[in-house]
Write a protein that holds these residues in place. Structure first.
Motif, PDB file in Angstrom:
ATOM      1  N   PHE A  26      43.984  35.942   6.160  1.00 13.41           N
ATOM      2  CA  PHE A  26      44.393  35.266   4.930  1.00 13.41           C
ATOM      3  C   PHE A  26      45.622  35.932   4.323  1.00 13.41           C
ATOM      4  O   PHE A  26      46.602  35.260   3.968  1.00 13.41           O
ATOM      5  CB  PHE A  26      43.246  35.275   3.904  1.00 13.41           C
ATOM      6  N   ILE A  30      49.302  33.997   4.083  1.00 11.22           N
ATOM      7  CA  ILE A  30      49.761  33.671   2.730  1.00 11.22           C
ATOM      8  C   ILE A  30      51.056  34.414   2.415  1.00 11.22           C
ATOM      9  O   ILE A  30      51.946  33.888   1.725  1.00 11.22           O
ATOM     10  CB  ILE A  30      48.662  33.996   1.702  1.00 11.22           C
ATOM     11  N   ASP A  34      54.511  32.685   1.155  1.00 12.85           N
ATOM     12  CA  ASP A  34      55.193  33.104  -0.067  1.00 12.85           C
ATOM     13  C   ASP A  34      56.620  33.546   0.209  1.00 12.85           C
ATOM     14  O   ASP A  34      57.488  33.442  -0.666  1.00 12.85           O
ATOM     15  CB  ASP A  34      54.418  34.241  -0.734  1.00 12.85           C
ATOM     16  N   GLY A 106      50.110  27.623   4.066  1.00 13.51           N
ATOM     17  CA  GLY A 106      49.793  28.792   3.248  1.00 13.51           C
ATOM     18  C   GLY A 106      48.922  28.437   2.052  1.00 13.51           C
ATOM     19  O   GLY A 106      47.975  29.167   1.718  1.00 13.51           O
ATOM     20  N   GLU A 107      49.204  27.306   1.403  1.00 13.27           N
ATOM     21  CA  GLU A 107      48.413  26.899   0.250  1.00 13.27           C
ATOM     22  C   GLU A 107      47.008  26.461   0.664  1.00 13.27           C
ATOM     23  O   GLU A 107      46.030  26.698  -0.057  1.00 13.27           O
ATOM     24  CB  GLU A 107      49.119  25.768  -0.498  1.00 13.27           C
ATOM     25  N   ARG A 110      45.165  29.548   1.139  1.00 10.49           N
ATOM     26  CA  ARG A 110      44.863  30.189  -0.155  1.00 10.49           C
ATOM     27  C   ARG A 110      43.611  29.564  -0.784  1.00 10.49           C
ATOM     28  O   ARG A 110      42.741  30.268  -1.316  1.00 10.49           O
ATOM     29  CB  ARG A 110      46.066  30.035  -1.088  1.00 10.49           C
ATOM     30  N   GLU A 111      43.505  28.230  -0.701  1.00 10.82           N
ATOM     31  CA  GLU A 111      42.317  27.568  -1.213  1.00 10.82           C
ATOM     32  C   GLU A 111      41.101  27.855  -0.340  1.00 10.82           C
ATOM     33  O   GLU A 111      39.972  27.969  -0.845  1.00 10.82           O
ATOM     34  CB  GLU A 111      42.560  26.051  -1.279  1.00 10.82           C
ATOM     35  N   GLU A 113      40.541  30.615   1.225  1.00 14.58           N
ATOM     36  CA  GLU A 113      40.064  31.955   0.868  1.00 14.58           C
ATOM     37  C   GLU A 113      39.143  31.888  -0.350  1.00 14.58           C
ATOM     38  O   GLU A 113      38.107  32.558  -0.404  1.00 14.58           O
ATOM     39  CB  GLU A 113      41.269  32.852   0.581  1.00 14.58           C
TER      40      GLU A 113
END
Length: 282
Positions: A26, A30, A34, A106-107, A110-111, A113
């Motif tokens: 993760f 991510i 970023d 990546g988003e 992120r969700e 995770e």
């Protein structure tokens, strides 16, 4: 007998299992998203890349292209490498949208995770993503508009697409001009997807606005000594044979001579062969 994983891998290797491995994936993925997020869109910022592999040959690159940035970044994290490969595939297949797919992945991670921390199984999350893909595809197909039967509207759509693509490139200052050039060049292919038919010749010394699409054929050759710079109503010969002095080629064998007179005879035979070719052309 069973051998543990520690007994198989190298002594210098590191092994992560379970929650530690998942969190490492993760964090790496991510971080890559970023990295390129600030370059997204027409208001995105450029990145300055400096090579450090060779101290004697330091190259500096200024770009906001996601694929270019990710290719230049050394990555060790496995999940981050997957995002880099996604950007490369997008660049090779479509040629645009490399930053978008990286940021989107990546988003999503992120969700994911956040959901994993709530003890939701990864397979459940993947099932939800697959359902979301089907719904999004259906919505896009319903909103799609096909102007293929109208040449005027079809060309307008292509120009808008090209202009949008160039908005985030270094050519954005002349995006209208280059969008027209790109669309005109592609439409001449008559539906063929082979972009190798479009030849790009680069000449330094002029501005971007001076770029043009030639109606005919441009041959990138330098002028010889004493040759005219401009010829009107010229006759053009397309030949599948070289026009320099012919050399008599005898493959698989060699010719030995015992005097300079024989060498002169060979050279004269080559000249006669060239004279015969020129007489046929004339």
């Amino acid at each position: 007998q069973f051998m543990s994983a520690e007994g198989v891998i190298s002594a210098n290797a590191e092994m992560h299992k379970g929650e530690s491995a998942r969190m490492s994936s993760f964090v790496g993925a991510i971080a890559i998203a970023d990295l390129v997020k600030t370059t997204l869109g027409p208001k995105g910022m450029d990145k300055i890349l400096q090579s450090v592999s060779d101290p004697n040959n330091i190259r500096i690159t200024i770009t906001n292209d996601g694929a270019t940035i990710l290719k230049a970044v050394p990555v060790e994290n496995p999940a981050a490498k997957v995002l880099v490969d996604i950007a490369k595939v997008q660049d090779d297949t479509v040629g645009d949208g490399t930053t978008s797919v990286t940021v989107l992945c990546g988003e999503l991670l992120r969700e994911a995770e956040f959901l994993v921390n709530q003890r939701i199984h990864p397979m459940t999350i993947m099932a939800g993503w697959r359902s979301a893909v089907a719904i999004a595809r259906k919505a896009l197909e319903q909103a799609a508009v096909d102007h293929g039967s109208d040449p005027v509207l079809f060309r307008e759509d292509l120009v808008n697409i090209a202009r949008t693509t160039l908005s985030s490139k270094l050519l954005h200052v002349e995006k209208d001009h280059f969008a027209e050039l790109a669309v005109d060049a592609v439409l001449r292919l008559k539906g063929s997807g082979n972009l190798d038919y479009i030849q790009v010749i680069k000449k330094p010394g002029e501005s971007l606005r001076d770029s043009f699409l030639e109606e005919g054929f441009v041959l990138n050759k330098s002028f010889g000594i004493g040759q005219p710079r401009r010829v009107e109503n010229a006759k053009i010969l397309i030949a599948n044979t070289p026009m320099d002095t012919d050399k008599i080629k005898i493959y698989g064998s060699r010719v030995k001579v015992d005097s300079m007179l024989k060498v002169a005879e060979i050279e004269e035979a080559e000249k006669n062969k060239m004279r015969t070719k020129c007489r046929k052309i004339v």
